[in-house]
Design a protein around this motif. Structure first.
Motif, PDB file in Angstrom:
ATOM      1  N   SER A  69      -4.831   5.019   4.174  1.00  0.00           N
ATOM      2  CA  SER A  69      -3.547   5.564   4.604  1.00  0.00           C
ATOM      3  C   SER A  69      -3.320   5.355   6.090  1.00  0.00           C
ATOM      4  CB  SER A  69      -3.456   7.055   4.270  1.00  0.00           C
ATOM      5  OG  SER A  69      -4.425   7.768   5.001  1.00  0.00           O
ATOM      6  N   CYS A  82       0.265   5.116   1.979  1.00  0.00           N
ATOM      7  CA  CYS A  82      -1.056   5.082   1.351  1.00  0.00           C
ATOM      8  C   CYS A  82      -1.091   3.959   0.320  1.00  0.00           C
ATOM      9  CB  CYS A  82      -1.367   6.415   0.679  1.00  0.00           C
ATOM     10  SG  CYS A  82      -2.997   6.453  -0.094  1.00  0.00           S
ATOM     11  N   ASP A  95       3.244  12.147  -7.404  1.00  0.00           N
ATOM     12  CA  ASP A  95       4.046  13.299  -6.982  1.00  0.00           C
ATOM     13  C   ASP A  95       3.168  14.500  -6.625  1.00  0.00           C
ATOM     14  OD1 ASP A  95       6.341  11.807  -7.341  1.00  0.00           O
ATOM     15  OD2 ASP A  95       6.851  12.711  -9.282  1.00  0.00           O
ATOM     16  N   LYS A  98       1.452  13.822  -3.259  1.00  0.00           N
ATOM     17  CA  LYS A  98       2.406  14.003  -2.163  1.00  0.00           C
ATOM     18  C   LYS A  98       2.656  15.484  -1.892  1.00  0.00           C
ATOM     19  CE  LYS A  98       5.124   9.753  -2.545  1.00  0.00           C
ATOM     20  NZ  LYS A  98       6.482   9.232  -2.821  1.00  0.00           N
ATOM     21  N   LYS A  99       2.760  16.277  -2.970  1.00  0.00           N
ATOM     22  CA  LYS A  99       2.978  17.713  -2.806  1.00  0.00           C
ATOM     23  C   LYS A  99       1.809  18.354  -2.058  1.00  0.00           C
ATOM     24  CE  LYS A  99       4.081  19.758  -6.590  1.00  0.00           C
ATOM     25  NZ  LYS A  99       4.097  20.549  -7.838  1.00  0.00           N
ATOM     26  N   HIS A 102       1.956  17.333   1.563  1.00  0.00           N
ATOM     27  CA  HIS A 102       3.026  18.078   2.228  1.00  0.00           C
ATOM     28  C   HIS A 102       2.560  19.491   2.603  1.00  0.00           C
ATOM     29  CE1 HIS A 102       6.856  19.907   3.158  1.00  0.00           C
ATOM     30  NE2 HIS A 102       6.649  20.791   2.209  1.00  0.00           N
ATOM     31  N   ILE A 109       7.952  15.158   1.806  1.00  0.00           N
ATOM     32  CA  ILE A 109       7.574  14.279   0.697  1.00  0.00           C
ATOM     33  C   ILE A 109       8.351  12.967   0.750  1.00  0.00           C
ATOM     34  CG2 ILE A 109       7.712  14.041  -1.820  1.00  0.00           C
ATOM     35  CD1 ILE A 109       6.844  16.998  -1.974  1.00  0.00           C
ATOM     36  N   ASP A 110       9.621  13.014   1.164  1.00  0.00           N
ATOM     37  CA  ASP A 110      10.399  11.775   1.211  1.00  0.00           C
ATOM     38  C   ASP A 110      10.059  10.896   2.420  1.00  0.00           C
ATOM     39  OD1 ASP A 110      11.625  13.390   3.098  1.00  0.00           O
ATOM     40  OD2 ASP A 110      13.657  12.931   2.439  1.00  0.00           O
ATOM     41  N   MET A 112       6.849   9.869   2.644  1.00  0.00           N
ATOM     42  CA  MET A 112       5.559   9.346   2.175  1.00  0.00           C
ATOM     43  C   MET A 112       5.797   8.211   1.189  1.00  0.00           C
ATOM     44  SD  MET A 112       3.546  12.854   1.316  1.00  0.00           S
ATOM     45  CE  MET A 112       3.828  14.308   2.288  1.00  0.00           C
ATOM     46  N   VAL A 114       3.389   5.743  -1.530  1.00  0.00           N
ATOM     47  CA  VAL A 114       2.106   5.427  -2.149  1.00  0.00           C
ATOM     48  C   VAL A 114       2.305   4.175  -2.982  1.00  0.00           C
ATOM     49  CG1 VAL A 114       0.276   6.218  -3.698  1.00  0.00           C
ATOM     50  CG2 VAL A 114       1.479   7.873  -2.239  1.00  0.00           C
TER      51      VAL A 114
END
Length: 133
Positions: A69, A82, A95, A98-99, A102, A109-110, A112, A114
């Protein structure tokens, strides 16, 4: 390290850097960057491997498998990219990751991204192309 992976990391990092540096902020802010890698090779064997349209297994690590990352920050703008050595990953797994990031960092989250290297030699993170997860 596969050439495609290195190209993917360099391109992703470069694009994120260009985007971040081109953002205008009302306050002068310092630029910060950080990088990290985590070994994602399995600890238990054998494992299923994606692709080839028939299910197959692996019983050892031939080359290292990583989740790498890059985190970029300028002022109150943060981006995280990442890249994971896997063929594909299910959306709900991404998801959830990411949560968790965060909650640990406060990065939206928006902000990030992956991605997968799309290697056909890594353990199956999801069922596809004739293999189960």
């Amino acid at each position: 390290m596969p050439h495609g992976f290195a190209r993917s990391v360099c391109l992703s990092g470069f694009l994120a850097l260009v985007i971040l540096l081109s953002m205008r902020t009302t306050l002068r802010a310092d630029f910060r960057a950080g990088a990290s890698q985590v070994d994602v090779a399995p600890q238990a064997w054998p494992v299923r491997v994606n692709a080839m349209f028939t299910e197959r297994t692996a019983d050892h690590v031939e080359d290292a498998l990583w989740a790498k990352s890059l985190s970029l920050e300028r002022g109150d703008v943060n981006l995280i990219v990442c890249v994971v050595d896997t063929c594909m990953m299910p959306r709900d797994l991404i998801d959830e990751a990411k949560k968790q990031v965060h909650h640990a960092t406060g990065v939206p989250i928006d902000h990030m991204m992956v991605s997968a290297t799309h290697t056909h030699s890594a353990p199956s993170a999801m069922g596809c192309l004739g293999s189960r997860a």
